[in-house]
Design a protein around this motif. Structure first.
Motif, PDB file in Angstrom:
ATOM      1  N   THR A  94       0.828  -1.206   0.000  1.00  0.00           N
ATOM      2  CA  THR A  94       0.000   0.000   0.000  1.00  0.00           C
ATOM      3  C   THR A  94       0.864   1.258   0.000  1.00  0.00           C
ATOM      4  N   LEU A  95       1.921   1.243   0.814  1.00  0.00           N
ATOM      5  CA  LEU A  95       2.815   2.403   0.883  1.00  0.00           C
ATOM      6  C   LEU A  95       3.604   2.565  -0.413  1.00  0.00           C
ATOM      7  N   ASP A  96       3.982   1.444  -1.038  1.00  0.00           N
ATOM      8  CA  ASP A  96       4.647   1.523  -2.346  1.00  0.00           C
ATOM      9  C   ASP A  96       3.722   2.141  -3.390  1.00  0.00           C
ATOM     10  N   CYS A  97       2.437   1.775  -3.317  1.00  0.00           N
ATOM     11  CA  CYS A  97       1.460   2.354  -4.249  1.00  0.00           C
ATOM     12  C   CYS A  97       1.281   3.848  -3.985  1.00  0.00           C
ATOM     13  N   LEU A  98       1.362   4.247  -2.717  1.00  0.00           N
ATOM     14  CA  LEU A  98       1.313   5.674  -2.377  1.00  0.00           C
ATOM     15  C   LEU A  98       2.460   6.419  -3.060  1.00  0.00           C
ATOM     16  N   CYS A  99       3.672   5.855  -2.970  1.00  0.00           N
ATOM     17  CA  CYS A  99       4.844   6.482  -3.587  1.00  0.00           C
ATOM     18  C   CYS A  99       4.718   6.486  -5.114  1.00  0.00           C
ATOM     19  N   ARG A 100       4.180   5.388  -5.665  1.00  0.00           N
ATOM     20  CA  ARG A 100       3.972   5.319  -7.114  1.00  0.00           C
ATOM     21  C   ARG A 100       3.026   6.430  -7.568  1.00  0.00           C
ATOM     22  N   GLY A 101       1.978   6.677  -6.781  1.00  0.00           N
ATOM     23  CA  GLY A 101       1.045   7.749  -7.123  1.00  0.00           C
ATOM     24  C   GLY A 101       1.717   9.109  -7.119  1.00  0.00           C
ATOM     25  N   GLU A 102       2.638   9.333  -6.177  1.00  0.00           N
ATOM     26  CA  GLU A 102       3.377  10.598  -6.138  1.00  0.00           C
ATOM     27  C   GLU A 102       4.208  10.779  -7.407  1.00  0.00           C
ATOM     28  N   VAL A 103       4.863   9.705  -7.839  1.00  0.00           N
ATOM     29  CA  VAL A 103       5.672   9.768  -9.062  1.00  0.00           C
ATOM     30  C   VAL A 103       4.783  10.007 -10.276  1.00  0.00           C
ATOM     31  N   ASP A 104       3.645   9.319 -10.328  1.00  0.00           N
ATOM     32  CA  ASP A 104       2.700   9.510 -11.441  1.00  0.00           C
ATOM     33  C   ASP A 104       2.285  10.974 -11.559  1.00  0.00           C
ATOM     34  N   ARG A 105       1.961  11.562 -10.422  1.00  0.00           N
ATOM     35  CA  ARG A 105       1.515  12.967 -10.434  1.00  0.00           C
ATOM     36  C   ARG A 105       2.643  13.897 -10.881  1.00  0.00           C
ATOM     37  N   PHE A 106       3.875  13.578 -10.468  1.00  0.00           N
ATOM     38  CA  PHE A 106       4.993  14.438 -10.869  1.00  0.00           C
ATOM     39  C   PHE A 106       5.228  14.345 -12.380  1.00  0.00           C
ATOM     40  N   ILE A 107       5.199  13.138 -12.939  1.00  0.00           N
ATOM     41  CA  ILE A 107       5.389  12.978 -14.386  1.00  0.00           C
ATOM     42  C   ILE A 107       4.284  13.713 -15.138  1.00  0.00           C
ATOM     43  N   ASN A 108       3.066  13.657 -14.606  1.00  0.00           N
ATOM     44  CA  ASN A 108       1.953  14.362 -15.237  1.00  0.00           C
ATOM     45  C   ASN A 108       2.180  15.874 -15.211  1.00  0.00           C
ATOM     46  N   ARG A 109       2.783  16.373 -14.130  1.00  0.00           N
ATOM     47  CA  ARG A 109       3.057  17.810 -14.033  1.00  0.00           C
ATOM     48  C   ARG A 109       4.102  18.251 -15.057  1.00  0.00           C
TER      49      ARG A 109
END
Length: 423
Positions: A94-109
């Motif tokens: 779950t925590l790895d998925c949290l970090c993955r979501g942060e990376v996804d949002r940064f790439i989108n930015r």
């Protein structure tokens, strides 16, 4: 020509993950979980598993933090042991998925302001992790490799790096602002380059500067390495054997047509200067093109975010020899030697072994408070009296770094014995 950023990497920790690590540092243990119903929890997991996109991991972890009662300071184990249990409690995946979501949002930015307009940013998953992170992916700009990203809760969050291809199409002002917004952001490496297209500042210039001591900082000469590459060219010479007879003697000469390189410093020290003939390396029409490239790593130093906005002054401040890059303003980056922290850690451990039981006796049996104990044990000392092994100077790159003092450092909970995280 102004200096440019040729490589950039940084890391950050999501707020929710940071809270979990803070709890671990304080020696927290799980006391109770409020409102826990096994059937209801199991049904929710089953439902969410059917559609992983429906899971809001940030909200899920915040809810679990809110519904869990912790006993602070109740756990006397080491930090890494408490950290492991905390990760298990909240779910490592779950925590790895949290970090993955942060990376996804940064790439989108990157497609909405952080990258220059007209470029398409994306990423492709890699099979393994990177540098201790459990998961990683390649960052692509218009389909070309431009960097790398990685994430993993065990390694405290998220990591992003950009090669020269990537930094060339970044809006560094926007990246600078984004770093201030990312929780716990830290630049881990930055390369600053200056190009001498006309060859005015070449390899010979760098070697002469070295001979005149212009790469000396803190009174200690830097290490160096000199390399040249090219082809061995066959030469012929005639040698008399007897009388008027001559024979051809073959020999080979060295032609450094692939370029020369001069290195000052080491990567292990966190500061490395490369001076190399980039024109010959790229077989460019600018054959005299020489690049001066400074690699800075966050080892015993904190890399300021402003290096993205004013790379010239940080390149010029690295060595006296680089003053030609920016004569108006120069800024060096202070270093904090890990030896100091190691000495402090050892002193605290030894002091706890030698005096810990006495202090505990004074507190428990003599009913003395902490201030009375400290006063009784230190009344005979002057303010300047400290252990000799801790009486060390603060090593600095230059006079501009004198405002940084180690006395601003604070210890975290002693149970964790982890003072190095403050470096």
């Amino acid at each position: 020509m102004a200096a440019i950023i040729d490589y950039l990497s940084f890391s950050w920790t999501p707020e929710e993950l940071s809270q979990i690590f803070d709890l671990a540092k304080m020696g927290a243990s799980i006391k109770a979980i409020r409102g826990f119903e096994f059937n209801e929890y199991g049904d929710r997991v089953t439902r969410d598993a059917l559609d992983t996109a429906a899971i809001d991991y940030k909200a899920a972890i915040r809810a679990k933090l809110r519904d869990t009662d912790f006993a602070i300071g109740a756990d006397s184990r080491k930090f890494h042991e408490i950290k492991r249990d905390m990760l298990d409690h909240f779910g490592l995946n779950t925590l790895d998925c949290l970090c993955r979501g942060e990376v996804d949002r940064f790439i989108n930015r990157l497609n909405h302001g952080l990258g220059l307009f007209g470029n398409d940013w994306s990423f492709s998953l890699r099979s393994g992790g990177f540098s201790g992170y459990s998961h990683s992916a390649n960052i692509l700009v218009n389909g070309q490799q431009a960097g790398l990203c990685a994430w993993g809760a065990k390694n405290h969050g998220c990591y992003v790096s950009f090669s020269g291809t990537g930094t060339a199409v970044l809006d560094l002002n926007a990246i600078h602002q984004a770093l201030h917004e990312l929780p716990g952001a830290k630049i881990t490496r930055v390369d600053i380059a200056f190009d001498s297209l006309d060859g005015k500042y070449n390899i010979q210039t760098a070697r002469k500067m070295a001979e005149h001591g212009q790469f000396v900082t803190r009174g200690r000469p830097a290490s160096y390495c000199y390399i040249e590459s090219g082809h061995m060219s066959q030469l012929c010479s005639y040698q008399k054997t007897s009388g008027k007879e001559e024979t051809i003697k073959k020999r080979f000469g060295f032609v450094a047509d692939k370029g020369k390189s001069f290195y000052v410093g080491t990567r292990d020290a966190g500061k490395l200067l490369r001076v190399y003939e980039k024109g010959k390396q790229l077989k460019s029409e600018h054959q005299n093109w020489v690049r001066w490239e400074l690699e800075l790593r966050a080892k015993d130093r904190v890399l300021p975010f402003d290096v993205l906005l004013q790379p010239d002054k940080y390149l010029a401040g690295a060595y006296p020899a680089l003053g030609f890059v920016s004569k108006e303003e120069q800024c060096s980056i202070a270093t904090h030697k890990r030896k100091w922290f190691t000495s402090v850690d050892n002193a605290v451990r030894n002091g706890a072994t030698q005096c810990g039981k006495l202090v505990n006796f004074m507190r428990q049996c003599l009913d003395m408070d902490d201030s009375q104990i400290v006063r009784l044990l230190t009344n005979h000392l002057e303010t300047h009296e400290i252990p000799d092994r801790l009486n060390q100077p603060v090593y600095q790159d230059s006079a501009q770094s004198k405002d940084i003092r180690l006395r601003c450092m604070k210890f975290i909970e002693p149970d964790s014995h982890d003072i190095y995280s403050l470096a």
